[in-house]
Design a protein around this motif. Sequence first.
Motif, mmCIF file in Angstrom:
data_model
loop_
_atom_site.group_PDB
_atom_site.id
_atom_site.type_symbol
_atom_site.label_atom_id
_atom_site.label_comp_id
_atom_site.label_asym_id
_atom_site.label_seq_id
_atom_site.Cartn_x
_atom_site.Cartn_y
_atom_site.Cartn_z
ATOM 1 N N GLN A 512 -0.209 -45.144 32.744
ATOM 2 C CA GLN A 512 0.828 -45.719 33.595
ATOM 3 C C GLN A 512 2.232 -45.471 33.065
ATOM 4 N N ALA A 513 2.400 -45.536 31.747
ATOM 5 C CA ALA A 513 3.754 -45.451 31.205
ATOM 6 C C ALA A 513 3.718 -45.104 29.729
ATOM 7 N N MET A 514 4.861 -44.664 29.239
ATOM 8 C CA MET A 514 5.071 -44.422 27.824
ATOM 9 C C MET A 514 4.872 -45.724 27.038
ATOM 10 N N ILE A 515 4.243 -45.605 25.865
ATOM 11 C CA ILE A 515 4.107 -46.748 24.957
ATOM 12 C C ILE A 515 4.866 -46.372 23.685
ATOM 13 N N PRO A 516 6.138 -46.770 23.575
ATOM 14 C CA PRO A 516 7.031 -46.229 22.541
ATOM 15 C C PRO A 516 6.964 -46.970 21.214
ATOM 16 N N LEU A 517 5.789 -47.078 20.653
ATOM 17 C CA LEU A 517 5.603 -47.881 19.446
ATOM 18 C C LEU A 517 5.942 -47.111 18.189
ATOM 19 N N GLY A 518 6.917 -47.593 17.437
ATOM 20 C CA GLY A 518 7.228 -46.974 16.165
ATOM 21 C C GLY A 518 6.081 -47.137 15.193
ATOM 22 N N SER A 934 10.769 -50.582 43.087
ATOM 23 C CA SER A 934 9.401 -51.015 43.377
ATOM 24 C C SER A 934 8.360 -49.917 43.219
ATOM 25 N N ALA A 935 8.797 -48.673 42.984
ATOM 26 C CA ALA A 935 7.844 -47.568 42.866
ATOM 27 C C ALA A 935 6.999 -47.730 41.605
ATOM 28 N N ASN A 936 5.686 -47.575 41.762
ATOM 29 C CA ASN A 936 4.757 -47.604 40.633
ATOM 30 C C ASN A 936 4.952 -48.847 39.768
ATOM 31 N N LYS A 937 5.132 -49.982 40.410
ATOM 32 C CA LYS A 937 5.394 -51.228 39.709
ATOM 33 C C LYS A 937 4.163 -51.706 38.940
ATOM 34 N N TYR A 938 4.371 -52.056 37.671
ATOM 35 C CA TYR A 938 3.314 -52.707 36.885
ATOM 36 C C TYR A 938 3.531 -54.217 36.958
#
Length: 965
Positions: A512-518, A934-938
Amino acid sequence: MQDLLPMTQTLSQLEHHGAFIQRHIGPSQEQQSAMLRAIGAASLPDLITSIVPADIQLPGPPPIGEALTEHLALTEHLALAELKAIAAQNQRYKSCIGMGYTPVLTPPVILRNMLENPGWYTTYTPYQPEVSQGRLEALLNFQQLTLDLTGLDIASASLLDEATAAAEAMAMAKRVSRLKNANRFFVADDIHPQTLDVVRTRAQTFGFDVLVDKAEKVLEREDVFGVLLQQVGTGGEVHDYGVLIAALKNRKVVVSVAADLMTLVLLRSPGSQGADIVFGSAQRFGVPMGYGGPHAAFFAARDEHKRSMPGRIIGVSRDAAGNSALRMAMQTREQHIRREKANSNICTSQVLLANIASLYAVFHGPSGLKRIAGRIHRLTDILAAGLRQGGLKLRYTSWFDTLTVEVADKAAILERALSFGINLRSDLHNAVGMTLDETTTREDVLALFSILLGAQHGLSIDALDADANAIPADMLRQDAILTHPVFNRHHSETEMMRYMHSLERKDLALNQAMIPLGSCTMKLNAAAEMIPITWPEFAELHPFCPAEQAGGYLQMIGQLSQWLIQLTGYDALCMQPNSGAQGEYAGLLAIRRYHESRGQSARHICLIPASAHGTNPASAQMAGMTVVVVACDKQGNIDLHDLRNKAGQAGDALSCIMVTYPSTHGVYEETIREVCQIVHQFGGQVYLDGANMNAQVGITTPGYIGADVSHLNLHKTFCIPHGGGGPGMGPIGVKAHLAPFVPGHSVVQLDGVLTAQGAVSAAPFGSASILPISWMYIRMMGAEGLKQASSVAILNANYIARRLRSAYPILYAGRDGRVAHECILDIRPIKEQTGISELDIAKRLIDYGFHAPTMSFPVAGTLMVEPTESESKVELDRFIDAMLAIRSEIDRVANGEWPAADNPLVNAPHTQMDIVGEWSHPYTRELAVFPAGSANKYWPTVKRLDDVYGDRNLFCSCVPLSEYP
């Protein structure tokens, strides 16, 4: 510049055009050029040259194997075909070896909708519970399953494997024991040998004496703080330990019992007999053997010991609206907070596998499980009756699924079994063993008759009078199990599919989306990499099968090991550790054993920078070392002056340093070679934590830098997915002088592969079945592709840092203000000025459709961002736009437009109910729930969780019926 037309390209160009590199690396050439312009770099090589210290840069890409012709990458289909040919060398014999591993029937609905579904396998550890409610519910079901079957009060959300769980049980027994002067741990002599192997390894570092004898002999021993029993012995005997446990409890001895999950469906729970700790493997609940793993271990204890338990615990709390919501409970016990005082160093559990086992129980329900267990036991009874009728002697008079048969011509029987395509257990004295399972058929039983009695045995399964008393009457379970509705509603595939999908929709995953975990490297886990793990050639092998049957595995592991050796600059590699934390432990053990071999066993001090991962000090303590913290300077680098002082003060007691590179602060420290030289000068070894290898591969190597040992997080840099908190793999690379001291294995010895040292994991190659993922990644990327991946990861991080630095201060940077593959956003000035914290920003990002970066690590009050190379500029810009929009929202709080106690940040995240409920906030509903459109709303399914309530009102089983949907 447009691509050349196909008719003007060479055949080589046309063949290479579909290489996987372009699939894995997110930014196109045009996007990379745009980002380079934004950060003021002429080219990608120039950027790397300006960031990475010159004295550690490799002169060229490492040659990773003769198979990689000219180091070019293969397409997905060619790599899959090559690996398929290797897998075909594995021989799929019917396994009756047992020893804690059995063939299974994974329900296809779980195989397709979970194990093969990126919505489940690409999620991260649920530190942000609002975007993790689905897998948290599945884990809570796993805990309820464990509680019902073990008869205890509190359960964890899984450990690494059964043998590791046994070692953790021993350590926990010592922590909670009231016999403070006792130093002996007693182990019954019929536990699985691999379990004893791992327990002995752990005991040695803790300084415990391990006593092994018949269980009843424990009452003759003094100074015993804990006991390990196995409810059904490794040879199959069912034990009624009720009287013995009562006697041990009278002596204040802590009792741990290893149990089998399927056996517990029919047998009385060890908890009801007085056991303090119960653990075992959940493998046979739908998880393939996979040549040893990954498999989730279950672990349960009495309520009074809950704060001493290892591993994660899922608890029921409430959200800001007062509704039930799930979270990881009692995180204050964990290593990222308590460091060397933590209960355990375990940080990667086996969430994906625990959830498979959990859903296996949900799908079959109590009736289905009883049918499966009953069928296994009935077939074992029939087999026992036939063997007795044929004149053979069974070593034990009780059993559930395993028989030990005494034979005079053992070698001939084993050879005959192979001719039938069946593996029997071969390590028993004057006997063979056989374990039946849910895949066993009538034809299999007849084949076993032929093997043991001869082809003319004349036995009929339907005519045999099976012994109905093989389980002692007092050991039969009388209480109901799995009465909660979740285990009794989803038995049709339609209902099961919908239930699993309902859980999946509650979570935020990489699909669904980037998970930007350091420091966590949430990169692409490509479908082509994942496909081989469910091939039966890899999935069906027993870890203790004859080596000649595992030819494909051994070739694949050998190739992968050689590639990793060349990518790390080390001389040897051990694949056994099945998590990053296990890799740390194994690497430190190798250092400890090396010093002991040189007569320097007094070397016990481990230097650890203040910025280190919490697992570093926890692993050092577990390896029997004393932690001494080394300061960092104002730029976040290791303070060389303090390092020299601490190393000099340690003197002949210095064992090693644990250092992460690039640093945990996201910078290539210029003095890393000097750090290594200082430690070596005082006789110590350098352990380089492999957490940040994604910024090294193809650019530099730990061995080239000067380190002696590293673990590699294959579930980070080398694309094994995180699975919601596991599986992981943490193999260790070592210099030649440490190679004799890496973990070995007591059951499987392979020339040139394993040492004679003690094991750290149950299986010789850890979680072998997920190694094809990393094999595929390296094979499809090639040397140049791997270097490009590291370079683009650095580019992406610097692009984010450059675009956000005017809104959020970048805490640490190297030359020219640039960072490595991650950057730290300092939220402390914002909090001081406005009251808005890093937590508020993290929760508001959920409304924008993103998982939060790593919070308050390695510095409290910060957010650490690692974009990886797999995210395109489009996704990076979407994240940057979200962060800038949030900064604008913070400004509206700062200028008084919104109250500090009522604004979109402190109220985040917002759920669908916020659209229809009463609204009294000074900002609009639209801004609350659709800040990015509202596009691709989680949609998060819960509001912000109340952590304090959850720990003060600890509840770690399925939610009450009144709150169950």
